[in-house]
Scaffold this active site. Structure first.
Site, short mmCIF file in Angstrom:
data_model
loop_
_atom_site.label_atom_id
_atom_site.label_comp_id
_atom_site.label_asym_id
_atom_site.label_seq_id
_atom_site.Cartn_x
_atom_site.Cartn_y
_atom_site.Cartn_z
N LYS A 294 -4.00 -5.48 8.22
CA LYS A 294 -2.74 -5.05 8.85
C LYS A 294 -2.18 -6.21 9.67
CE LYS A 294 -0.63 -1.42 11.66
NZ LYS A 294 0.47 -1.21 10.69
N SER B 136 11.00 5.70 11.39
CA SER B 136 9.77 6.17 12.02
C SER B 136 8.64 5.21 11.72
CB SER B 136 9.40 7.57 11.52
OG SER B 136 8.19 8.00 12.14
N HIS C 191 -7.09 0.02 12.56
CA HIS C 191 -6.57 -0.11 11.20
C HIS C 191 -7.39 -1.11 10.40
CE1 HIS C 191 -3.00 1.81 12.98
NE2 HIS C 191 -2.69 2.16 11.74
N LYS D 7 0.82 -1.21 0.00
CA LYS D 7 0.00 0.00 0.00
C LYS D 7 0.85 1.26 0.00
CE LYS D 7 -3.93 -2.11 2.46
NZ LYS D 7 -4.96 -1.90 1.42
#
Length: 239
Positions: free
Chosen positions: A138, A102, A134, A12
């Site tokens: 995921k 991050s 989410h 994605k």
């Protein structure tokens, strides 16, 4: 022109980066790696790139870091689900080349993290809980962003982070993380500061993947002239 190698190009995030890269005139995609490739293909990806943006899997990230060290290729890592062994490898790599890691590269999520740290120090007597939501596909739970937020708050308060409270009451010195999975949710994170007489809520909701992709590309540009070190989005956004 900055040559950006993309690891996780069919995921994605990878697809979103490919869609918006033309908005940035000073960089281009120099190579792609996805799950159908052999892990050794990461060698050429690093060799032909100034910097790698990585949104893949912990297994791929580990291999990628080693090849980046071989070719002195800068790294922007956004892969979540990393374990202690991966973070130790990132720290080792950062002694030789600039590395940015991050769990969330959007400015909104990083501003949320900044505000959470500030508010936590003020609301000393309040309980703190985190809820993250989410899409159904995921893989990691809780999300990397939720862990980032919890770690920030836990460090400020001296609390423990927990994920399960079966058959016991909440301890005063703990932060609980709850995860929801379903639908096509891009990412919602809420922090609850719970007092006896009021509740304060901080919330960030991603409407699509664009903010994450923009943050990743900006990171790849920003890191070009930086010395060897392990960076975060706080270094870019100054929060």
């Amino acid at each position: 022109m900055i040559n950006i190698g993309l690891s996780g190009s069919t995921g994605k995030m990878g697809k979103t980066i490919i869609e918006i890269i033309d908005q940035f005139k000073d960089c281009q995609i120099s190579g792609k790696f996805n799950s159908t490739n052999n892990l050794n293909d990461l060698d050429n990806l690093c060799k032909n790139s100034d910097v790698i943006i990585d949104f893949s899997t912990p297994e791929v990230s580990e291999k990628l870091i080693n090849y980046a060290l071989k070719h002195n290729t800068k790294l922007v890592i956004g892969t979540t689900g990393l374990k202690d062994q991966h973070f130790k490898l990132l720290e080792k790599a950062a002694q030789t080349l600039p590395v940015l890691y991050s769990a969330n590269m959007s400015i909104g999520a990083n501003l949320l993290n900044y505000l959470a740290k500030k508010i936590t120090k003020i609301l000393d007597e309040y309980d703190v809980e985190i809820l993250e939501m989410h899409h159904r596909n995921k893989k990691d739970s809780p999300s990397g962003t939720a862990l980032m937020l919890a770690s920030t708050i836990a460090s400020a308060k001296g609390f423990n982070i927990i994920f399960n409270r079966d058959n016991r009451i909440k301890s005063k010195k703990e932060i609980g993380i709850s995860s929801l999975r379903g639908g096509n949710v891009h990412g919602i994170h809420e922090i609850f500061f719970l007092g006896n007489d009021e509740i304060i809520t901080l919330k960030h909701e991603a409407l699509n993947k664009n903010s994450f992709a923009i943050g990743a590309i900006k990171s790849a540009i920003w890191i070009q002239n930086k010395p060897s070190a392990l960076y975060s989005m706080q270094d870019i956004y100054k929060v």
